[in-house]
Every structure is written in C-alpha cells, then in structure tokens.
Write a protein that holds these residues in place. Sequence first.
Motif, PDB file in Angstrom:
ATOM      1  N   CYS A   1      44.480  92.455  -9.462  1.00  0.00           N
ATOM      2  CA  CYS A   1      44.665  92.258 -10.906  1.00  0.00           C
ATOM      3  C   CYS A   1      45.992  91.634 -11.303  1.00  0.00           C
ATOM      4  O   CYS A   1      46.032  90.687 -12.080  1.00  0.00           O
ATOM      5  CB  CYS A   1      44.514  93.601 -11.618  1.00  0.00           C
ATOM      6  SG  CYS A   1      42.877  94.311 -11.405  1.00  0.00           S
TER       7      CYS A   1
ATOM      8  N   ARG B   1      46.222  88.119 -13.194  1.00  0.00           N
ATOM      9  CA  ARG B   1      46.460  88.032 -14.637  1.00  0.00           C
ATOM     10  C   ARG B   1      47.924  87.889 -15.015  1.00  0.00           C
ATOM     11  O   ARG B   1      48.233  87.368 -16.077  1.00  0.00           O
ATOM     12  CB  ARG B   1      45.843  89.249 -15.339  1.00  0.00           C
ATOM     13  CG  ARG B   1      44.337  89.289 -15.134  1.00  0.00           C
ATOM     14  CD  ARG B   1      43.582  90.248 -16.022  1.00  0.00           C
ATOM     15  NE  ARG B   1      42.176  90.224 -15.605  1.00  0.00           N
ATOM     16  CZ  ARG B   1      41.683  91.016 -14.656  1.00  0.00           C
ATOM     17  NH1 ARG B   1      42.454  91.907 -14.076  1.00  0.00           N
ATOM     18  NH2 ARG B   1      40.418  90.923 -14.311  1.00  0.00           N
ATOM     19  N   GLU B   2      48.830  88.362 -14.156  1.00  0.00           N
ATOM     20  CA  GLU B   2      50.250  88.181 -14.482  1.00  0.00           C
ATOM     21  C   GLU B   2      50.800  86.900 -13.883  1.00  0.00           C
ATOM     22  O   GLU B   2      51.734  86.306 -14.405  1.00  0.00           O
ATOM     23  CB  GLU B   2      51.078  89.389 -13.996  1.00  0.00           C
ATOM     24  CG  GLU B   2      50.816  90.634 -14.818  1.00  0.00           C
ATOM     25  CD  GLU B   2      51.682  91.831 -14.426  1.00  0.00           C
ATOM     26  OE1 GLU B   2      51.745  92.770 -15.214  1.00  0.00           O
ATOM     27  OE2 GLU B   2      52.289  91.824 -13.332  1.00  0.00           O
TER      28      GLU B   2
ATOM     29  N   VAL C   1      37.134  92.041 -11.151  1.00  0.00           N
ATOM     30  CA  VAL C   1      37.153  93.392 -11.708  1.00  0.00           C
ATOM     31  C   VAL C   1      37.979  94.311 -10.800  1.00  0.00           C
ATOM     32  O   VAL C   1      37.856  94.268  -9.574  1.00  0.00           O
ATOM     33  CB  VAL C   1      35.724  93.940 -11.899  1.00  0.00           C
ATOM     34  CG1 VAL C   1      35.748  95.417 -12.257  1.00  0.00           C
ATOM     35  CG2 VAL C   1      35.006  93.149 -12.987  1.00  0.00           C
ATOM     36  N   CYS C   2      38.809  95.116 -11.425  1.00  0.00           N
ATOM     37  CA  CYS C   2      39.740  96.006 -10.729  1.00  0.00           C
ATOM     38  C   CYS C   2      39.021  96.902  -9.709  1.00  0.00           C
ATOM     39  O   CYS C   2      37.920  97.387  -9.949  1.00  0.00           O
ATOM     40  CB  CYS C   2      40.425  96.874 -11.774  1.00  0.00           C
ATOM     41  SG  CYS C   2      41.594  98.051 -11.101  1.00  0.00           S
TER      42      CYS C   2
ATOM     43  N   GLY D   1      40.149  99.808  -8.802  1.00  0.00           N
ATOM     44  CA  GLY D   1      40.372 101.216  -9.108  1.00  0.00           C
ATOM     45  C   GLY D   1      41.602 101.828  -8.453  1.00  0.00           C
ATOM     46  O   GLY D   1      41.808 103.033  -8.541  1.00  0.00           O
ATOM     47  N   PHE D   2      42.430 100.981  -7.811  1.00  0.00           N
ATOM     48  CA  PHE D   2      43.637 101.517  -7.185  1.00  0.00           C
ATOM     49  C   PHE D   2      44.654 101.929  -8.266  1.00  0.00           C
ATOM     50  O   PHE D   2      44.829 103.107  -8.523  1.00  0.00           O
ATOM     51  CB  PHE D   2      44.223 100.498  -6.196  1.00  0.00           C
ATOM     52  CG  PHE D   2      45.567 100.919  -5.644  1.00  0.00           C
ATOM     53  CD1 PHE D   2      45.687 102.054  -4.868  1.00  0.00           C
ATOM     54  CD2 PHE D   2      46.710 100.173  -5.923  1.00  0.00           C
ATOM     55  CE1 PHE D   2      46.926 102.452  -4.378  1.00  0.00           C
ATOM     56  CE2 PHE D   2      47.958 100.576  -5.434  1.00  0.00           C
ATOM     57  CZ  PHE D   2      48.062 101.710  -4.669  1.00  0.00           C
ATOM     58  N   GLY D   3      45.287 100.944  -8.872  1.00  0.00           N
ATOM     59  CA  GLY D   3      46.158 101.237 -10.020  1.00  0.00           C
ATOM     60  C   GLY D   3      47.354 102.114  -9.717  1.00  0.00           C
ATOM     61  O   GLY D   3      47.786 102.881 -10.572  1.00  0.00           O
TER      62      GLY D   3
ATOM     63  N   MET E   1      35.087 103.332  -9.623  1.00  0.00           N
ATOM     64  CA  MET E   1      35.425 101.902  -9.639  1.00  0.00           C
ATOM     65  C   MET E   1      35.388 101.298  -8.237  1.00  0.00           C
ATOM     66  O   MET E   1      34.860 100.207  -8.023  1.00  0.00           O
ATOM     67  CB  MET E   1      36.811 101.702 -10.289  1.00  0.00           C
ATOM     68  CG  MET E   1      36.784 101.960 -11.800  1.00  0.00           C
ATOM     69  SD  MET E   1      38.427 102.231 -12.530  1.00  0.00           S
ATOM     70  CE  MET E   1      39.128 100.603 -12.407  1.00  0.00           C
TER      71      MET E   1
ATOM     72  N   GLY F   1      48.002  97.707  -1.795  1.00  0.00           N
ATOM     73  CA  GLY F   1      47.466  98.878  -2.489  1.00  0.00           C
ATOM     74  C   GLY F   1      45.955  98.789  -2.617  1.00  0.00           C
ATOM     75  O   GLY F   1      45.217  99.710  -2.253  1.00  0.00           O
TER      76      GLY F   1
END
Lengths: 475, 258
Positions: free
Chosen positions: B142, B146-147, B174-175, B177-179, B193, B215
């Motif tokens: 992600c 996106r960044e 789509v992510c 689910g790590f975060g 996720m 990650g």
Amino acid sequence: MQPTSHDFKANAHRALGDKNLQRAMGMMRTGFPEKRAMAIARMPEFDALRDDGIAIKQQVLKHLDFYLETFEKNVIATGGQVHWCRNAQEARETVLALCRALDAKTVTKGKSMVSEEIALNDFLEANGVVPVETDLGEYIVQIRHETPSHIIAPAVHLVKEQVAESFRATHTQFPHDRNLDEPRTLCDEARTVLREKFLAADVGITGANFLIAETGSSIIVTNEGNGDLTQILPRAHIVLASIEKVVPTLEDAATLLRLLARSATGQEFSTYTTISTGPRRETDTDGPGQYHVVLIDNGRTALLGGEFEDMLRCIRCAACLNHCPVYGAVGGHAYGWVYSGPMGAVLTPTLIGIEEAGHLPNASTFCGRCESVCPMRIPLPRMMRAWRAREFAKKLGPKTARWGLAIWAYAAKRPALYRTMSAMASRVLGLLGRARGRFRSLPLASGWTDMRDMPAPEGKSFMTLWAEQQKKAAR
Amino acid sequence: MAEPVRVALFVTCLVDLFRPTVGFAAIKLLEDAGCTVTVPTAQTCCGQPAYNSGDREDAKAIARQVVAAFADFDYVVVPSGSCGGMIKAHYPLLLAEEPAVADDAKALAARTFELISFLVDVLKRPDIAARYDGVATYHDACSGLRELGIKDQPRHLLAQVSGLTLKEMTTPEVCCGFGGTFCVKYPEISDKMVTDKAVDIAATGADTLLCGDMGCLLNMAGKLARLGSGIRVRHVAEVLAGMTDDVAPIGHVAPDKA
C-alpha cells in the motif's frame, strides 16, 4: 443511538461470523469500486474537477458565517424559515415543535444521515409522531429495528432473503406464501406499502446534499424518487442539514454533484436531483405549504481552524467506505455509531468523544485507499493518525501496548544496543525455526500466530553479516 | 567516467532481523547499476511503530537520528515502500516544527527512494540479467503504491527476468491486512483480509508471490503457509538480483537444510 464503538472488537467479531453479512459485503467490496473506476475512466478531467470541488468547499469553510447568513436571507425571501440549532437536542426539539404546530401524526422521511446523528426517529416516536422512512434501504432497516450500516446504502449489510423475511413479517396484509424471490418483487411491494404512507403524511422530512446560499435552495439526490414524494405531498417540508452543507451558488453545487454521483455509485448523475426553493407559490401546481430548514451545528464549528477541519469538506459519497478493506470485512454496524468506514473513524470521535470511539481511528492499516478515492482529497489517514496521537497523549491505549512500545523505542533510539538485540533475536529465532523455517506458535505473539505462521529469520541479522563482510574485505 | 553515485542503504528493521538476503540483493542491484553502497551503522528503524501509535516524541527522536545518519550521501535507498514512504512523505511533516532539522528532513526526503523505483525512475538503466523459472504474481504494497507511486516499475523489471511469467491478481492493490501493529491489535480483521488476499493469490495459479515490503511478505507468507499452500514467497529484490538460490522462500527451509 447509544454508541457501541468502545465494543468495536466484539462487534467486528460478530460481523466476521455472520454469514449473511459476509455474503453481502463480498458483493459490495467488488461492486462499488468497479462502478466508480468505470465512471472515472469515462471522465478524463476528474482530477481537475476534484480540485474545483475542493476549492469551493475551502472557500465556504473560510467564510461559513457569510454563506449561512446569505442562505438564511434568501430562504426567508422565498417564504421559508431557517432554524439554527446548536446541538442534537435543539434540533430534535425544533422538529418536534414544527410537527406539533401542524398537529402532525405521521411524517415521511427521505434519507438523512444527520437525522441519524441527532437520533430523530426515536425521539419523534416517543412523542407521538410516527416517522416513516421512504428510501428503500432506510425503510428496510427501520422495519428491522436496525440502523443504516452505510451512508448511501443503508441496508448493504443484508441479503435479499433477509429483506423478504422482514417484509413477510411486517406486511401481514399480503398472503404469507407470496413469492418474494426477486429484488423487483420486493421493490414493488415496498412501493405499494409506501404509496399510502406518502399520501397520508402530514410532514415530510429530508436531508440536504447541498444548500445554495445565492438562492436559498436545498438539493437532494436520490435514485428512487422517494425524496420528491416526501417533500412535495405533505403540508410542510422540513430540511435537516448540518451547517457545512452550504455552497455559494447553484453552479458550485453542479460541480460537486458531478463528483458526488461518480464517487458514490459510479453514476454520471443520480436518477433524481431535486432542488427545493421555498414553500408552494400561488402559481405552483403542487408543493408543501411550509418550507423549514433546520440548520444543525452539533460540533462542526469546533472543527473549524483545527486539525480536523478538512473533514468538513466531506460530501458523504461513501467512496472511502466502499474502498476500505476494514469496512469491507466487518460492515458499518461494527463501528458502533452513525458514521462508519474511514470518514466515520475520523468524524465519530469529534462527535461522541475519543474515549468512546478510540478503536475507530486505530482499526486501520493506513493502506491509504480511502484518501486516494476521496473526491475531496480529505487526508483521512493523516487525521486518524492525529487521533492516535491524542489518545497516546491521554494514555488511552492498552497498558501492555504502551509498555511494549516504550521498550522498543528505548532500543530504537540507541543504535548500538539495538544492533545487539536484533542480532540476538535473529540468531535465537533463526536457530529455533531452522527445522521448519517458520513457527506455528510463539510466546507473546499469539495475535500473530493464532491466525498465521511466523516465518523464521534467516539466522544472522543483516547488520551482523554486513560487519563480518566488511571485516573480511578489510583484511 | 562519471563519478559513481554514492548510495546509503537504509536496511529496514524487518530486513535486518528476518531477511538479510534482501539487503544484499539491494546492494547487488545498486552496485550492478554503478553505485557505491554504504550501510550507515547508526540505523535502527524508520520509526513507524511509534508514529503510527501516536507516539510523536519517540517518532521524532528516531527521525532526527535517521536524518543525521544519512546526511552525507547522494541518495538513500530503502528496500521497502513503507519505510521509504515514512522518510519521504512523513519525516518532513513530522519534523516541520523543528527549525534545527526541518530543512534537513526535507532534503533527506528528496534524496530518498524505494529500491525498485530508484532503479527505474532515477538510474533509468534497469538491465536485469536474472533468471527465475516460475509463474509469479505481484502484490502492490500500500505505502509504495499510494505514497510513492510504485506500480509499473517492478513489473517493468520483472518483465526482463528470463523464465518468469507474471500473472496478475484480481485486486493486487487491496491491502493484505498487515498494517504494522494493526495485525496484532485487530487480528481477526487482519486475518479476514489476508485470507481474502491468499484466495486471490491462489486463484492466479502462480507458484510464486512477490512484493517489495517485508511486513506484507511475512503476513502473506505466514497465512499461505498456515493454509498449507506451497506458493513460494519472496521479496522482489531477491528475484531481480538473481539471488533466489542463496536462500529458501520466506517461511521455508532449503531442501538440503531441512
């Protein structure tokens, strides 16, 4: 509505185990993003339009008092009235007083999230006025004694079999064994039932997507036409709107409408866009006898000038909900209050407090998909992070997490110590995991290993190997 | 001959701890492209665990430490879009109110790049000589996506790897689910996720999953392994550097060592 946001984890647990909800969410997770993507692909100037929309909202927020007063002046000039309400209670009482003055028994309602925010339905009902939701999704959740789980698709958490079941239980005037398999049949039945309600209502209440300062008008968009019947047929039309809904001109509203429909449902324009200006005039063939706008602050002015001001640009399109993997996993009810998804994670703590809603800005991976699709480019992850900083400053998080973080930070600020610890950890875990290459369980890591294996480190840390290499090369 | 480009490698804490090969793969790719690579020893982590937990003071202290340790290089390269994004997109905001380092933080942000985007967008000489026999699918992590706008760059380089076929997921963006701490703070949601992600990965028929962030890789590799999937999971740099023989896929052991 009594918030259950503090129970987010338990709410999410229930949602993840709800087969119907998971089936419904599975459909919405792909449906909405695909439609939006197609609509935007058809509009090469979408990003420029976003900039225009943002500029309009920024101008409004800079001079909110001016535009609101202009709006009021023009509402009065067209024969309507404006009621200023500081909070939810004032707004509820204002609406009730207007209903009582008309001796109203039933009110029909178009979809309005601010109505949910001020918990209007329960209040009216407790005071002898029967509210009837007329948006199909809102009607479904109302007869099920639920709340909307999505800001534009209130019943998105349900599958059609559940709707059929609720119709059978509620619409007892029809034969019990009728066929309700098709969505079309369900729509027709709701239409038949609601038609009588429209005709019987004394007052019609709608929300507003925009208020137009220059004309004193309110605008609603629907795909069902229920809003028109709600506001035209009864004796009075009451518009509920939070104060940031005002825009300077009709042209500005047109810009925002083009963004709204594409971002929300992937439509170029909603099926119905209805502009209401004042009560029925003598020359009009129909329309309400009275036109009231209930302007609700309920915490908005407190956001002006602060780190959450950008949230007031929100046009409630729900693109952030539709693209959020967390929302997509658990649905809107898990968030425990009116607003859900990323916009709810930022807005809810401003309205019911971070102590109650602390989970919401934390339940995000910061994947950033919300900000990337927001037509108003609201920096939602940045603001969720700002909430986390406030929680941290107030020491609101769980103690164990705070301790863990403190120990980690102590080491992370001391490179030599950190290198030693990291070298040891890689070594030990690498040795322990060497047979399988991964762990099925690890002490203190059940949050990870209950669900998935933990891959084992290779063996030595990078910094150890690098130092060894450098030493060898120097020889 | 022009002066070689002086690059400092920001290893990242997860590569340091779990997967040193990714660090060496990064060095190889950079050196093959004509850079001289240094690894400053005063590095630990980019500070995201503190920053994303609302602990601004520790995040700032760590950011100041990184700004100082990486001051004297032409570029700073990070084999992670997440940590790269932290330095590039967030340090300038985090340190904006600190006059002593605000400008240095901005300058560091301007010089910092995620590894793959550095190879393609900055060095512009992505001659990849590696070979990898397999069908791979690529997950767009992600923060990088996106960044930092990393989307085509890895695909561009992977297209040059002989023997490799790329098959896309339905929703590679789509992510997973790590975060960061999310995956242990909200394990059930994270699990939902990553399970959906594993289904999407498996549906491609690929035998290999690639991604540019440790990650996400640990999360997806851990889930795929728990589900009994035989899909091999690797950091994209390992494949691009031709170093897949040096180390088993993430969460596995080399056949001769098992």
